[in-house]
Design a protein around this motif. Structure first.
Motif, PDB file in Angstrom:
ATOM      1  N   SER A 297       0.798  -1.178   0.030  1.00 36.05           N
ATOM      2  CA  SER A 297       0.035   0.033   0.092  1.00 36.05           C
ATOM      3  C   SER A 297       1.035   1.225   0.102  1.00 36.05           C
ATOM      4  CB  SER A 297      -0.788  -0.047   1.236  1.00 36.05           C
ATOM      5  OG  SER A 297      -1.684   1.284   1.197  1.00 36.05           O
ATOM      6  N   PHE A 298       0.640   2.246  -0.806  1.00 31.17           N
ATOM      7  CA  PHE A 298       1.284   3.413  -0.899  1.00 31.17           C
ATOM      8  C   PHE A 298       1.234   4.029   0.401  1.00 31.17           C
ATOM      9  CE2 PHE A 298       1.291   2.468  -5.379  1.00 31.17           C
ATOM     10  CZ  PHE A 298       2.686   3.047  -5.708  1.00 31.17           C
ATOM     11  N   PHE A 299      -0.003   3.940   1.155  1.00 29.10           N
ATOM     12  CA  PHE A 299      -0.153   4.425   2.556  1.00 29.10           C
ATOM     13  C   PHE A 299       0.635   4.057   3.432  1.00 29.10           C
ATOM     14  CE2 PHE A 299      -4.177   5.138  -0.140  1.00 29.10           C
ATOM     15  CZ  PHE A 299      -4.247   6.495   0.197  1.00 29.10           C
ATOM     16  N   GLN A 300       1.531   2.927   3.182  1.00 32.88           N
ATOM     17  CA  GLN A 300       2.428   2.382   4.250  1.00 32.88           C
ATOM     18  C   GLN A 300       3.784   2.157   3.674  1.00 32.88           C
ATOM     19  OE1 GLN A 300       0.597  -1.427   5.032  1.00 32.88           O
ATOM     20  NE2 GLN A 300      -0.848  -0.713   6.638  1.00 32.88           N
ATOM     21  N   ALA A 301       3.982   2.945   2.650  1.00 37.94           N
ATOM     22  CA  ALA A 301       5.375   2.608   2.155  1.00 37.94           C
ATOM     23  C   ALA A 301       6.412   3.530   2.935  1.00 37.94           C
ATOM     24  CB  ALA A 301       5.119   3.499   0.585  1.00 37.94           C
ATOM     25  N   ARG A 302       7.581   3.396   2.760  1.00 36.42           N
ATOM     26  CA  ARG A 302       8.720   3.749   3.505  1.00 36.42           C
ATOM     27  C   ARG A 302       8.908   5.125   2.749  1.00 36.42           C
ATOM     28  NH1 ARG A 302      13.563   0.722   2.716  1.00 36.42           N
ATOM     29  NH2 ARG A 302      12.293  -0.097   0.785  1.00 36.42           N
ATOM     30  N   ARG A 303       9.249   6.023   3.699  1.00 35.96           N
ATOM     31  CA  ARG A 303       9.434   7.409   3.248  1.00 35.96           C
ATOM     32  C   ARG A 303      10.417   7.855   2.034  1.00 35.96           C
ATOM     33  NH1 ARG A 303      10.166  12.884   6.899  1.00 35.96           N
ATOM     34  NH2 ARG A 303      10.267  14.555   5.275  1.00 35.96           N
ATOM     35  N   ALA A 304      11.628   7.194   2.203  1.00 31.20           N
ATOM     36  CA  ALA A 304      12.773   7.790   1.237  1.00 31.20           C
ATOM     37  C   ALA A 304      12.246   7.050  -0.040  1.00 31.20           C
ATOM     38  CB  ALA A 304      14.034   7.179   1.695  1.00 31.20           C
ATOM     39  N   PRO A 305      12.100   5.623  -0.345  1.00 31.78           N
ATOM     40  CA  PRO A 305      11.761   5.183  -1.527  1.00 31.78           C
ATOM     41  C   PRO A 305      10.380   5.621  -2.053  1.00 31.78           C
ATOM     42  CG  PRO A 305      12.241   3.523   0.150  1.00 31.78           C
ATOM     43  CD  PRO A 305      12.055   4.826   0.792  1.00 31.78           C
ATOM     44  N   LEU A 306       9.480   6.056  -1.309  1.00 27.30           N
ATOM     45  CA  LEU A 306       8.315   6.784  -1.734  1.00 27.30           C
ATOM     46  C   LEU A 306       8.568   8.102  -2.544  1.00 27.30           C
ATOM     47  CD1 LEU A 306       5.281   6.834  -2.199  1.00 27.30           C
ATOM     48  CD2 LEU A 306       5.075   7.530   0.160  1.00 27.30           C
ATOM     49  N   GLU A 307       9.300   8.811  -1.600  1.00 26.49           N
ATOM     50  CA  GLU A 307       9.622  10.148  -2.257  1.00 26.49           C
ATOM     51  C   GLU A 307      10.537  10.067  -3.449  1.00 26.49           C
ATOM     52  OE1 GLU A 307      12.108  12.048   0.898  1.00 26.49           O
ATOM     53  OE2 GLU A 307      10.126  12.726   1.895  1.00 26.49           O
ATOM     54  N   ARG A 308      11.375   9.147  -3.743  1.00 25.23           N
ATOM     55  CA  ARG A 308      12.138   9.125  -4.865  1.00 25.23           C
ATOM     56  C   ARG A 308      11.180   8.597  -6.045  1.00 25.23           C
ATOM     57  NH1 ARG A 308      15.979   6.012  -1.786  1.00 25.23           N
ATOM     58  NH2 ARG A 308      15.165   3.865  -2.321  1.00 25.23           N
ATOM     59  N   PHE A 309      10.144   7.542  -5.850  1.00 18.03           N
ATOM     60  CA  PHE A 309       9.040   7.318  -6.706  1.00 18.03           C
ATOM     61  C   PHE A 309       8.244   8.451  -7.080  1.00 18.03           C
ATOM     62  CE2 PHE A 309       4.860   6.420  -7.455  1.00 18.03           C
ATOM     63  CZ  PHE A 309       4.628   5.378  -8.491  1.00 18.03           C
ATOM     64  N   MET A 310       7.798   9.393  -6.132  1.00 15.46           N
ATOM     65  CA  MET A 310       6.960  10.395  -6.431  1.00 15.46           C
ATOM     66  C   MET A 310       7.623  11.259  -7.180  1.00 15.46           C
ATOM     67  SD  MET A 310       3.716   9.518  -5.488  1.00 15.46           S
ATOM     68  CE  MET A 310       3.073  11.445  -5.673  1.00 15.46           C
ATOM     69  N   ALA A 311       8.694  11.765  -6.802  1.00  9.85           N
ATOM     70  CA  ALA A 311       9.600  12.705  -7.571  1.00  9.85           C
ATOM     71  C   ALA A 311       9.435  12.912  -9.076  1.00  9.85           C
ATOM     72  CB  ALA A 311      10.882  12.741  -7.295  1.00  9.85           C
ATOM     73  N   THR A 312       9.501  11.272  -9.528  1.00  6.56           N
ATOM     74  CA  THR A 312       9.517  10.870 -10.986  1.00  6.56           C
ATOM     75  C   THR A 312       7.916  10.894 -11.439  1.00  6.56           C
ATOM     76  OG1 THR A 312      11.687  10.070 -11.113  1.00  6.56           O
ATOM     77  CG2 THR A 312      10.138   9.455 -12.905  1.00  6.56           C
ATOM     78  N   ALA A 313       7.080  10.288 -10.713  1.00  6.41           N
ATOM     79  CA  ALA A 313       5.948   9.810 -11.032  1.00  6.41           C
ATOM     80  C   ALA A 313       5.227  11.153 -11.327  1.00  6.41           C
ATOM     81  CB  ALA A 313       4.991   9.204  -9.796  1.00  6.41           C
ATOM     82  N   ARG A 314       5.389  12.268 -10.857  1.00  6.15           N
ATOM     83  CA  ARG A 314       4.773  13.655 -11.191  1.00  6.15           C
ATOM     84  C   ARG A 314       4.633  14.153 -12.569  1.00  6.15           C
ATOM     85  NH1 ARG A 314       7.010  14.824  -6.039  1.00  6.15           N
ATOM     86  NH2 ARG A 314       5.635  14.637  -4.363  1.00  6.15           N
ATOM     87  N   LYS A 315       5.794  13.526 -13.270  1.00  3.53           N
ATOM     88  CA  LYS A 315       5.988  13.645 -14.763  1.00  3.53           C
ATOM     89  C   LYS A 315       4.816  12.988 -15.498  1.00  3.53           C
ATOM     90  CE  LYS A 315      10.985  13.738 -14.552  1.00  3.53           C
ATOM     91  NZ  LYS A 315      12.439  13.166 -15.013  1.00  3.53           N
ATOM     92  N   PHE A 316       4.278  11.960 -14.712  1.00  6.86           N
ATOM     93  CA  PHE A 316       3.460  11.025 -15.562  1.00  6.86           C
ATOM     94  C   PHE A 316       2.025  11.237 -14.928  1.00  6.86           C
ATOM     95  CE2 PHE A 316       7.630   9.255 -15.880  1.00  6.86           C
ATOM     96  CZ  PHE A 316       7.594   8.703 -17.003  1.00  6.86           C
ATOM     97  N   GLY A 317       1.735  12.551 -14.213  1.00  9.79           N
ATOM     98  CA  GLY A 317       0.279  12.953 -13.889  1.00  9.79           C
ATOM     99  C   GLY A 317      -0.104  12.512 -12.580  1.00  9.79           C
ATOM    100  N   VAL A 318       1.029  11.953 -11.946  1.00  9.77           N
ATOM    101  CA  VAL A 318       0.521  11.294 -10.660  1.00  9.77           C
ATOM    102  C   VAL A 318       0.769  12.384  -9.474  1.00  9.77           C
ATOM    103  CG1 VAL A 318       1.103   9.701  -8.815  1.00  9.77           C
ATOM    104  CG2 VAL A 318       1.124   8.971 -11.135  1.00  9.77           C
TER     105      VAL A 318
END
Length: 407
Positions: A297-318
């Motif tokens: 669940s993204f709601f339980q993801a560890r902070r550092a990996p989630l931040e890395r993911f979201m930094a790029t995911a925003r390019k794809f509309g997330v």
């Protein structure tokens, strides 16, 4: 002086000649190396893109795209070659999946194929995958036989749930909730049979909960209420459901029309999360107690990996984690793509057999779903364990959240 004679000191002539010969000899290979560096390394995705209301293939593609963007921004693989995604649509039809594989196999720069949601398609593809020696990466499908396929060497790797983990977990969860008797409502496919076999193995060593019956339905049946009634009339206090989004929506609509006393809780496999299930049932879901198994669940993801993911995911509309449809497909494909890139570099080649071998030797990857140490070994082609499992529920806005957060 001869125009081809250079005044090189005697003590440096040997060194000079060696350097000159090396430079002349390496020239064509240097040019080839530059061309090689520009040619993409391809990874395929064969999934149910054209299936009506499905979101699973798109989730796998999104996860892979986010990872590929990160990998290419860091220099790609093999000293500068970019990764490139190639997609094909099997629409959940095995024959189309086999044709898609034949096309992928013919692509010289393609190193591996990612699969989609439907285990029956992949099981039909296994003989061709084995003959072609093409690495297959399962990032959603759960049937045990995909990895437990008897092949040596085995070209199938899974970063996903498997039925021999899912069914015991749902059985244990049913027991924890106080249900002494349960029924199984299963799709009449290889996926359903895989779950039936997993239940039998579990029940052989666990007396509770007792399975009072198994009811089967065919794909895209328009009514499941009679199968459901047979289970409740046999004494089932909860039903363990193996279904995709469309059949699950049929069942929820029919259950909501029953008197409240005739509705029992549903513990569901995760096929329901691969499509627009919530859109199909909407407010009716308030009338049914339904929870669904997940590995992440993204709601339980560890902070550092989630931040890395979201930094790029925003390019794809997330913009927010709430925007992510079919979250396990995104997370699994994202981690698997990073692991594949490490395997390609470890192999030092796009040769498929060498990439397969390297997948067993990647030492570690700190991923979004978990910290893999290692992701796979020569004797274990499953990246996830029961430690990652949880039950989730749909909020009133349709977002899937951990069961504890939904209360």
């Amino acid at each position: 002086m001869d125009p081809w004679t250079f005044p090189v000191p005697r003590q440096g002539r040997r060194r000079f000649h060696a350097a000159l010969l090396a430079a002349l000899g390496a020239a064509p290979f240097m040019a080839l190396g530059r061309g090689e560096a520009q040619r993409p390394v391809q990874l395929g995705i064969d999934a149910e893109f054209g299936l009506q209301n499905s979101t699973s293939a798109q989730a796998v593609e999104l996860g892979a795209k986010i990872a590929v963007d990160q990998i290419n921004a860091a220099g790609g693989v093999l000293g500068g070659r970019p990764l490139q995604i190639v997609t094909r649509d099997h629409r959940s039809i095995p024959a189309r999946g086999i044709r898609n594989l034949e096309a992928f196999i013919a692509m010289p720069d393609l190193v591996a194929v990612f699969g989609g949601r439907f285990s029956p398609v992949i099981i039909e593809q296994l003989p061709l995958l084995r003959r072609a020696e093409l690495p297959f990466l399962a990032v959603w499908s759960a049937a045990d036989a995909i990895v437990d396929n008897g092949a040596t060497p085995n070209y199938a790797f899974r970063l996903s749930l498997r039925d021999s983990l899912a069914m015991p977990f749902m059985m244990r969860r049913a027991g924890q909730r106080g249900f002494a008797k349960v029924g199984l409502l299963l799709t009449n496919t290889a996926w359903g049979r895989s779950n039936r076999a997993a239940m039998e193995r579990y029940s052989a060593t666990h007396a509770h909960p007792q399975v009072v019956g198994t009811a089967w339905y065919n794909w895209q049946e328009r009514s499941l209420v009679e199968q459901y009634r047979r289970l409740t009339q046999a004494g089932a206090q909860a039903v363990l459901l193996v279904a995709n989004d469309d059949e699950a929506a049929v069942l929820v609509r029919e259950m909501a029309a029953l008197p409240q006393a005739q509705r029992v809780p549903i513990l569901s496999h995760w096929g329901v999360t691969g499509g627009k299930f919530f859109d199909e049932v909407g407010p009716l879901l308030r009338e049914v107690d339904l929870s669904v198994i997940q590995t992440f669940s993204f709601f339980q993801a560890r902070r550092a990996p989630l931040e890395r993911f979201m930094a790029t995911a925003r390019k794809f509309g997330v913009r927010r984690i709430e925007d992510i449809a079919s979250p396990v497909g995104v997370a699994h494909a994202y981690d698997m793509t990073h692991i594949l890139a490490k395997a390609i570099n470890l192999a030092g080649s796009t040769e498929r057999a060498r990439v397969r071998d390297a997948l067993e030797k990647v030492p570690a990857h700190d991923g979004l779903v978990r910290d893999y140490r290692p992701p796979f070994t020569a004797t274990r082609h499953e990246a996830l364990t029961s430690a990652e499992l949880l039950m989730a529920r749909y909020r009133e806005d349709g977002v899937l959240v951990p069961e504890s957060a939904a209360r």
